[in-house]
Design an enzyme around this catalytic site. Structure first.
Site, PDB file in Angstrom:
ATOM      1  N   ASP A 244      -8.857  -6.367  -4.410  1.00 20.14           N
ATOM      2  CA  ASP A 244      -8.474  -5.086  -3.770  1.00 20.14           C
ATOM      3  C   ASP A 244      -9.002  -4.150  -4.755  1.00 20.14           C
ATOM      4  OD1 ASP A 244      -7.224  -3.053  -2.892  1.00 20.14           O
ATOM      5  OD2 ASP A 244      -5.184  -3.740  -2.647  1.00 20.14           O
TER       6      ASP A 244
ATOM      7  N   SER B   8       0.805  -1.182   0.062  1.00 17.51           N
ATOM      8  CA  SER B   8      -0.041   0.011   0.001  1.00 17.51           C
ATOM      9  C   SER B   8       0.774   1.126   0.000  1.00 17.51           C
ATOM     10  CB  SER B   8      -0.979  -0.217   1.072  1.00 17.51           C
ATOM     11  OG  SER B   8      -1.694   0.800   0.985  1.00 17.51           O
TER      12      SER B   8
ATOM     13  N   HIS C 178      -8.160  -5.196  -0.141  1.00 18.04           N
ATOM     14  CA  HIS C 178      -6.880  -4.515   0.120  1.00 18.04           C
ATOM     15  C   HIS C 178      -6.163  -5.103   1.308  1.00 18.04           C
ATOM     16  CE1 HIS C 178      -3.789  -1.515  -0.101  1.00 18.04           C
ATOM     17  NE2 HIS C 178      -3.926  -1.061   1.075  1.00 18.04           N
TER      18      HIS C 178
END
Lengths: 197, 380
Positions: free
Chosen positions: B324, B159, B357
């Site tokens: 995601d 991320s 995610h």
């Protein structure tokens, strides 16, 4: 294995040292590994099988996990010198689409496939059974192959699509077949290009 | 075939954070300067004599330097990426010297909004300068200097951490051999910035925010921070995983027509929000979401990511997760194709994992198999 080495050597002979090469359906990356050893290519493989992705990573091969059936969106026109598809075209649904994509992102394409008109296969059909051989090692009910075609069929498709055949080599095992390849050859390798203009 | 030596993976055990103080001012991308600062960090494994086995793990929005191991006498204190880092784990501490750093502007001990501003003798609060991904990387590089690490074997992050890993290879191309960029993006989309803005507005509009100087008022904008976290949480999970976990389950088995918790998903979100507001700093949340929004290495190259990556010298592994939608696979592919077109060595795996995610924090078998295979090939 002996056949595979032969396939690799033919492909290596069509590639200049240091070229950018894309291998579609690269498996565990052994062809790219071979080409980076003997031709120092900048190679990338495309695969969509999770285990083969891991195998490529283990082999130190650049591998990109995408579904080729969706085409090669994201790959720039003409970025690669050669785009290879070794013994995978028969497992692709969108045959014309992928051939067009190969010649879009590559200057030339290298394609090899099992020849379904090979005499042993014809014999199997005459005997009433689907062919199972070294190059077609699957039963009809578990084969990943979805397109069944011959050298003559492929020649006709290239003609129809305006794809130029620069070279064609046909083999029975590792023996070069010059006469009657559509009958006597189990595998064919093509070096393809775009028509000029 | 190579012989597979499969050893049982272990924890790095009990760890202790360390602190490094830096007196040299740090010039920030925003134009501001941090006159001096502290970085809190942890290390796992041993730096070898050649000093070439160091791996930096960069944290995301709410992460910290506590990547792996546990704290003495503290229950449930495993680091946030404990399943990845340790002896016999994909990032094997028998081979690598792994470092986790709390980023500047953080709230886990590194200099941040709740630190004392030397100019005023009071907490920085809203006066803490904006920090960017690039600033974090600069600060991490100084820590690397301090630890005697000239070049990292790898920089790894998921991320926002993936953005730092990517940025490392552009800011310090000679100091990174490999970058592992996981569940990340080359820049946020408008939709992604929009989620961050909702989160920020929740904090900024909390009456107890006091323009960011809530410390002096002895209060915390917990309602805003909790709301921000709730929004975030929705985007970290996939529709399917949320449905599977909570569905439409009701607290009271039937509707009772109230704004109190009825659906289990409401209970979960409130719990997560309140828990987060109990330990995280609102100003850090604001700063960090802005760092996410601002990150765009192609900005100075007219949006041409290939041109922006021209400086890079590292090899890359990029990983995304099919479910995601906050950092969708298509965003990772943008990085992959740009790297390929820059003639960088790059591999890309798209992991079929249902958890959205958050998948990047889990130990999905295929995900860890890919990481292990790639990391095992990193030469030291």
């Amino acid at each position: 294995m002996s056949y595979q080495r032969y396939d690799y050597d033919v492909i290596a002979n069509w590639i200049e040292p240091g070229e950018r090469v894309l291998d579609l359906g690269c498996g565990d990356g052994s062809l790219l590994r071979h080409l980076s050893t003997v031709r120092q290519v900048r190679g990338y493989g495309v695969e969509n099988d999770p285990e083969r992705i891991v195998a490529c990573a283990r082999n130190g091969i650049n591998v990109i996990q995408i579904d080729m059936e969706q085409g090669l969106a994201g790959f720039d026109d003409g970025f690669f010198d050669h785009v290879i598809m070794s013994l995978s075209l028969q497992a692709m649904r969108n045959t014309q689409g992928i051939l067009a994509e190969m010649l879009r992102v590559g200057r030339e394409a290298v394609v090899s496939f099992p020849n379904f008109a090979y005499w042993r296969h014809r014999q199997a059909i005459l005997n009433g059974r689907m062919p199972v051989s070294k190059n077609l090692p699957y039963q009809w009910y578990d084969t990943p192959n979805v397109r069944f075609f011959t050298i003559a069929d492929f020649d006709a498709l290239c003609e129809q699509e305006g794809i130029v055949i620069h070279e064609r080599l046909a083999f029975d095992e590792d023996k070069v077949i010059v006469d009657e390849p559509n009958f006597l050859a189990s595998v064919a390798l093509y070096r393809l290009g775009r028509a000029e203009g | 075939m190579h012989a597979q030596t499969q050893c049982a993976a272990e924890s790095v055990g009990v760890v202790e954070p360390q602190r490094a103080h830096f007196d040299a001012p740090l010039a920030l991308k925003s134009g501001g300067t941090l006159p001096a600062y502290d970085l809190v960090y942890e290390t796992y494994g041993t730096l070898n004599a050649a000093r070439n086995n160091a791996v930096l793990v960069c944290h995301a929005l709410s992460g910290s330097h506590h990547v792996a191991g546990t704290y003495a006498g503290k229950k449930n204190s495993e680091g946030w990426w404990d399943n990845l880092v340790g002896p016999g784990k994909p990032l094997d501490t028998r081979k690598f010297f792994v470092i986790g750093v709390n980023n500047l502007g953080g709230c886990y001990g590194s200099t941040g909004p709740n630190s004392i501003n030397p100019a005023t003798g009071k907490p920085w609060g809203a006066d803490f300068p904006f920090v960017t991904v690039e600033d974090w990387v600069d600060a991490q590089a100084r820590l690397a200097d301090r630890l005697g690490i000239q070049r990292f074997a790898a920089v790894v992050g998921g991320s926002l951490g993936g953005m730092q890993a990517l940025s490392w290879t552009l800011q310090y191309p000679d100091r990174v051999a490999h970058a592992l960029v996981i569940a990340s993006a080359p820049k946020l989309t408008a939709q992604n910035i929009a989620f961050n803005e909702v989160a920020r507005q929740a904090i900024l509009k909390d009456p107890e925010f006091h323009g960011g100087h809530y410390y002096e008022h002895g209060v915390v904008p917990t309602r805003g921070l909790a709301l921000a976290r709730m929004v975030g949480h929705i985007t970290y999970l996939s529709d399917d995983s949320m449905d599977q976990k909570f569905g439409r389950s009701l607290r009271h088995d039937k509707p009772v027509f109230s704004y109190d918790v009825e659906f289990e998903i409401e209970s979960y979100l409130r719990y997560q929000g309140d828990k987060f507001a109990g330990y995280f700093d609102a100003n850090t949340y604001l700063l960090t979401t802005k760092a996410l929004d601002y990150y765009d290495p192609a900005f100075d190259y007219d949006g041409d990511l290939v041109a922006a990556l021209g400086r890079a010298k590292a090899d890359y592994l990029v990983v995304s997760f099919t479910t995601d939608w906050r950092f969708a696979p298509s965003r990772s592919r943008e990085i992959v194709y740009a790297l390929m077109h820059s003639d960088r060595r790059v591999s890309y795996a798209e992991i079929d994992c249902p958890a959205g995610h958050d998948s990047f924090l889990l130990d999905d078998a295929q995900y860890h198999a890919v990481l292990r295979a790639y990391i095992d090939n990193i030469e030291i």
